[in-house]
Design an enzyme around this catalytic site. Structure first.
Site, PDB file in Angstrom:
ATOM      1  CG  ASN A 101      -1.920  -1.144   1.149  1.00 39.67           C
ATOM      2  OD1 ASN A 101      -2.062  -1.761   0.096  1.00 39.67           O
ATOM      3  ND2 ASN A 101      -2.584  -1.439   2.248  1.00 39.67           N
ATOM      4  CG  HIS A 118       3.886  -1.806  -4.813  1.00 41.04           C
ATOM      5  ND1 HIS A 118       2.729  -2.541  -4.973  1.00 41.04           N
ATOM      6  CD2 HIS A 118       4.903  -2.626  -5.220  1.00 41.04           C
ATOM      7  CE1 HIS A 118       3.034  -3.741  -5.447  1.00 41.04           C
ATOM      8  NE2 HIS A 118       4.340  -3.819  -5.594  1.00 41.04           N
ATOM      9  CB  CYS A 157      16.769  20.033 -11.997  1.00 39.29           C
ATOM     10  SG  CYS A 157      15.396  18.865 -12.006  1.00 39.29           S
ATOM     11  CB  THR A 195      -2.592  -8.733  -1.177  1.00 39.45           C
ATOM     12  OG1 THR A 195      -2.045  -8.691  -2.502  1.00 39.45           O
ATOM     13  CG2 THR A 195      -2.025  -9.922  -0.428  1.00 39.45           C
ATOM     14  CB  SER A 196      -5.701  -9.800  -5.752  1.00 40.40           C
ATOM     15  OG  SER A 196      -4.747  -8.896  -6.269  1.00 40.40           O
TER      16      SER A 196
HETATM   17  P1  OAD Z   1      -6.113  -5.729  -5.155  1.00 45.71           P
HETATM   18  O1  OAD Z   1      -7.163  -4.730  -5.443  1.00 45.71           O
HETATM   19  O2  OAD Z   1      -5.559  -6.491  -6.309  1.00 45.71           O
HETATM   20  O3  OAD Z   1      -6.660  -6.803  -4.122  1.00 45.71           O
HETATM   21  C1  OAD Z   1      -7.307  -6.402  -2.949  1.00 45.71           C
HETATM   22  C2  OAD Z   1      -7.714  -7.635  -2.201  1.00 45.71           C
HETATM   23  O4  OAD Z   1      -8.294  -7.218  -0.982  1.00 45.71           O
HETATM   24  C3  OAD Z   1      -8.761  -8.497  -2.923  1.00 45.71           C
HETATM   25  O5  OAD Z   1      -8.314  -9.848  -2.941  1.00 45.71           O
HETATM   26  C4  OAD Z   1     -10.010  -8.355  -2.060  1.00 45.71           C
HETATM   27  O6  OAD Z   1     -10.786  -9.538  -2.008  1.00 45.71           O
HETATM   28  C5  OAD Z   1      -9.398  -8.041  -0.711  1.00 45.71           C
HETATM   29  N1  OAD Z   1     -10.277  -7.285   0.203  1.00 45.71           N
HETATM   30  C6  OAD Z   1     -11.245  -6.382  -0.081  1.00 45.71           C
HETATM   31  N2  OAD Z   1     -11.803  -5.897   1.041  1.00 45.71           N
HETATM   32  C7  OAD Z   1     -11.163  -6.507   2.071  1.00 45.71           C
HETATM   33  C8  OAD Z   1     -11.273  -6.431   3.484  1.00 45.71           C
HETATM   34  N3  OAD Z   1     -12.162  -5.634   4.089  1.00 45.71           N
HETATM   35  N4  OAD Z   1     -10.455  -7.210   4.237  1.00 45.71           N
HETATM   36  C9  OAD Z   1      -9.546  -8.034   3.650  1.00 45.71           C
HETATM   37  N5  OAD Z   1      -9.400  -8.138   2.320  1.00 45.71           N
HETATM   38  C10 OAD Z   1     -10.187  -7.393   1.537  1.00 45.71           C
HETATM   39  O7  OAD Z   1      -4.969  -4.979  -4.336  1.00 45.71           O
HETATM   40  P2  OAD Z   1      -3.464  -5.446  -4.078  1.00 45.71           P
HETATM   41  O8  OAD Z   1      -3.360  -6.916  -3.966  1.00 45.71           O
HETATM   42  O9  OAD Z   1      -2.946  -4.603  -2.980  1.00 45.71           O
HETATM   43  O10 OAD Z   1       0.439  -1.648  -7.317  1.00 45.71           O
HETATM   44  O11 OAD Z   1      -2.781  -4.985  -5.436  1.00 45.71           O
HETATM   45  C11 OAD Z   1      -1.400  -5.131  -5.594  1.00 45.71           C
HETATM   46  C12 OAD Z   1      -0.857  -3.975  -6.382  1.00 45.71           C
HETATM   47  O12 OAD Z   1      -1.599  -3.829  -7.604  1.00 45.71           O
HETATM   48  C13 OAD Z   1      -1.014  -2.616  -5.709  1.00 45.71           C
HETATM   49  O13 OAD Z   1       0.010  -2.344  -4.762  1.00 45.71           O
HETATM   50  C14 OAD Z   1      -0.926  -1.688  -6.880  1.00 45.71           C
HETATM   51  C15 OAD Z   1      -1.777  -2.414  -7.884  1.00 45.71           C
HETATM   52  O14 OAD Z   1      -1.473  -2.181  -9.232  1.00 45.71           O
HETATM   53  C16 OAD Z   1       1.014  -0.476  -7.575  1.00 45.71           C
HETATM   54  O15 OAD Z   1       0.433   0.570  -7.483  1.00 45.71           O
HETATM   55  C17 OAD Z   1       2.430  -0.609  -7.987  1.00 45.71           C
END
Ligand code: OAD
Length: 251
Positions: A101, A118, A157, A195-196
């Protein structure tokens, strides 16, 4: 509600890693990336908004979008999941928090040393010379998602200031990545929360922990690719499950 062996493993762990994604901040009102309907990448074009080329082709679009996200974070508060993680950090000999995050809600819940794989919305830098830029203390003037806003210029710059996040096609900070790898290789137990687990190389961390013999516990309302790897899959919202888990290990 929780299996006895799960509680015992958490209680006996000497070294815990917590690995978080956007879902941990969802209950603070910060949108995730891939959730149906509400996910940022469901509604906005990642190739435009999260790449160096996108920034070069339309700086005001990109800067305005990140200022909208920063404004949302500044208005948000840590939720029970952030607070439970902070409390857990005080109960174990060795603790590391690795997050994908770009918000500062873990820090505001009381964890000082957070590994931000990130980057951070709060640490922009010059696109040309990479020097840090300090935001003025005022709230960003960006109440509407996607409003165009010219980025500030570098004092050294005169280059354009860019958001301090890692974009697609960019490398993670080497120091952050090394610390994260060291932590997962040496932990007894890893929580993967909200996280997904589809963005690499970050998604490799829980797998590496499992390979090194750690117990992997996943907290997520939905199924993910990590279900197969995790020893325990706790399906539910982090803000509900984590405080209950903390209560269970206290008894
Ligand atoms: P995602 O949006 O891919 O996944 C979020 C996850 O959180 C999903 O699996 C949901 O089911 C879960 N979720 C939703 N609500 C929740 C809750 N209340 N409690 C627990 N889980 C819950 O987000 P990230 O896995 O963080 O990268 O995505 C990874 C990266 O993709 C991010 O850091 C970002 C993005 O592109 C950059 O910005 C570089």
């Amino acid at each position: 509600m929780f299996a006895e062996d799960l509680i015992a493993k958490i209680k006996n762990a000497r070294s815990i890693v917590v690995f978080t994604g956007a879902g941990v901040s969802a209950e603070s009102g910060i949108p995730t990336f891939r959730d149906a309907q509400t996910g940022l990448w469901e509604n906005f074009d990642a190739t435009l908004l999260a790449s160096p080329n996108g920034f070069c082709s339309d700086k005001a679009l990109v800067w305005g979008w990140y200022e909208w996200r920063r404004m949302k974070v500044l208005h948000a508060q840590p939720n029970p999941a952030h607070r439970a993680i902070a409390e857990l950090s005080n109960r174990v000999d060795h603790f590391a928090l690795i997050t994908q995050n770009v918000d500062d809600l873990h820090e505001r819940s009381g964890v000082n040393d957070v590994i931000h794989l990130h980057g951070s919305l709060h640490q922009p830098r010059c696109f040309a010379c990479a020097r840090a830029y300090i935001f003025p203390g005022t709230m960003p003037d960006e109440p509407i998602e996607g409003r165009r806003l010219e980025p500030p210029r570098c004092q050294h710059c005169n280059g354009y200031i860019r958001p301090g996040v890692v974009w697609f096609g960019e490398s993670l900070s080497e120091a952050a990545w090394e610390r994260a790898q060291l932590a997962v290789r040496n932990c007894d137990l890893l929580f993967s929360i909200g996280t997904s687990a589809v963005v690499w190389p970050a998604a490799q961390l829980p797998i590496e922990a499992a390979r090194s013999g750690a117990t992997v516990i996943q907290v997520n309302p939905d199924k993910t690719a990590l279900d197969q790897v995790a020893d325990y899959n706790l399906h539910g919202q982090a803000g509900t499950i984590l405080p209950l888990l903390l209560e269970a290990i206290t008894q």
